[in-house]
Design a protein around this motif. Structure first.
Motif, mmCIF file in Angstrom:
data_model
loop_
_atom_site.group_PDB
_atom_site.id
_atom_site.type_symbol
_atom_site.label_atom_id
_atom_site.label_comp_id
_atom_site.label_asym_id
_atom_site.label_seq_id
_atom_site.Cartn_x
_atom_site.Cartn_y
_atom_site.Cartn_z
ATOM 1 N N VAL A 96 -35.636 7.687 48.174
ATOM 2 C CA VAL A 96 -35.055 8.290 49.369
ATOM 3 C C VAL A 96 -33.635 8.746 49.040
ATOM 4 O O VAL A 96 -32.798 7.927 48.648
ATOM 5 N N PRO A 97 -33.317 10.036 49.183
ATOM 6 C CA PRO A 97 -31.954 10.493 48.895
ATOM 7 C C PRO A 97 -30.963 9.988 49.936
ATOM 8 O O PRO A 97 -31.346 9.517 51.010
ATOM 9 N N ASP A 98 -29.677 10.093 49.609
ATOM 10 C CA ASP A 98 -28.641 9.605 50.528
ATOM 11 C C ASP A 98 -28.711 10.309 51.880
ATOM 12 O O ASP A 98 -28.391 9.722 52.919
ATOM 13 N N LEU A 99 -29.076 11.576 51.869
ATOM 14 C CA LEU A 99 -29.372 12.336 53.085
ATOM 15 C C LEU A 99 -30.849 12.680 53.024
ATOM 16 O O LEU A 99 -31.291 13.310 52.057
ATOM 17 N N SER A 100 -31.622 12.292 54.019
ATOM 18 C CA SER A 100 -33.063 12.464 53.895
ATOM 19 C C SER A 100 -33.697 12.940 55.191
ATOM 20 O O SER A 100 -33.215 12.654 56.284
#
Length: 328
Positions: A96-100
């Protein structure tokens, strides 16, 4: 914005071998916190709610949990060193990216993470319709970069939300999302009607769904692809299953056959569906003891009106109702 509830749980032992099977690794269930906030009235048809989750497993170990099948969520990790991976159903494990952006899901989502905090906003199908021209089906069972959907202001928004306390996140989400969700779109009446119809236990077939929406079956297939992410028949199955699963949660561990939706031919039919949506029998799922899931069922119901995002009461039925609701 008003903070409506928080919940804190103590460390407890992991009880499910299935959760261990979902991700290989040294698993633990640590102390965690969560909070939910209702959206302001002007965004209520488009935003299902705001949330905050914190997990704190022992160092070098992972917190395992599970998310229910749901619509869309924009999420911001507040802790940059958090190692978070998820897997939708039997799909592949992804970081999961930091902004998802979490797209609509066809099954439970298994979650594995180190210590960390995340805030997020849930979006309804009507919210997706207003937000973007991208088909919802293109984000089905997908977790990825939300930048192309939310535009160039996303990074600045994320930086700002990381500088404030979680209590202040709902106001920032509102300020960011309100302009993006301000443009009315064609088919809003039908998407609203379809959202409501999916929650009605008396609607058991695509034909009945089309009648409720006052559209052809082909039209609701297009609407489903555009705003919901899955075919109408599957959406009916998912809603029916979630209603039944939560009825069993609510009644405890008594006779599950009495709690399930009347659309099932018998309890074994429901169990087969459980394997499709949960990857296991319902009783086994209930015995997992995933701490955040267990508490969120109670907290969501109390504060947001439904124990699952996909079971939240639908928006106003017509576009004129929506305009009145969002401007009054």
């Amino acid at each position: 914005m008003k903070r409506v509830a928080t919940s804190r749980g103590e460390e407890q032992a992991e009880t499910s071998s299935n959760a261990d099977a979902a991700f290989a690794g040294d698993a633990a269930v640590g102390e965690g916190r969560m909070a939910y906030w209702r959206p302001a009235a002007d965004l209520a048809p488009f935003v299902s709610g705001y949330h905050f989750y914190e997990v704190d497993p022992p160092r070098a170990r992972y917190h395992l949990d599970v998310f229910q099948p749901a619509w869309f969520s924009l999420r911001v990790l507040l802790t940059s060193r958090t190692d978070w991976h998820v897997r939708v159903g039997k799909g592949r494990k992804v970081r999961v990216p930091d902004l998802s952006l979490f797209g609509p899901s066809s099954a439970v989502t298994w979650s594995q993470s180190t210590a960390g905090q995340v805030v997020g906003a849930g979006l309804t199908p009507l919210g997706w319709l207003r937000l973007t021209r991208v088909l919802a089906v293109d984000w089905a069972d997908r977790v990825g970069d939300p930048g192309p959907i939310f535009g160039p202001g996303l990074d600045e928004f994320a930086s700002e939300i990381r500088r404030v306390s979680p209590d202040e996140a709902p106001a920032l989400f509102h300020a960011f999302l309100a302009p993006l969700l301000s443009r009315p779109q064609r088919s809003e009446d039908r998407v609203a009607a379809m959202t409501n119809a999916l929650l009605d236990p008396s609607v058991q077939s695509v034909h009945e769904l089309a009648k409720r929406v006052m559209a052809t079956e082909r039209t609701i297939e297009r609407l489903a692809s555009r705003a919901f992410g899955f075919a109408p028949k599957f959406l009916l199955r998912r809603s029916r299953f979630l209603r039944s699963l939560h009825a069993i949660f609510a009644t405890g561990r008594g006779d599950g056959a009495l709690a399930i939706d009347p659309g099932y031919t018998d309890y074994s039919h429901f169990v087969r569906e459980a394997h499709a949506f949960l990857g296991m029998a319902p009783r086994r799922f209930l015995a997992i003891g995933a701490p955040m899931l267990t508490r969120s069922l109670i907290l969501r119901k109390a504060q947001l009106g439904a124990p699952a995002q996909a079971l939240l009461d639908g928006p106003a039925r017509t576009a004129s109702d929506i305009i009145h609701q969002t401007t009054s």
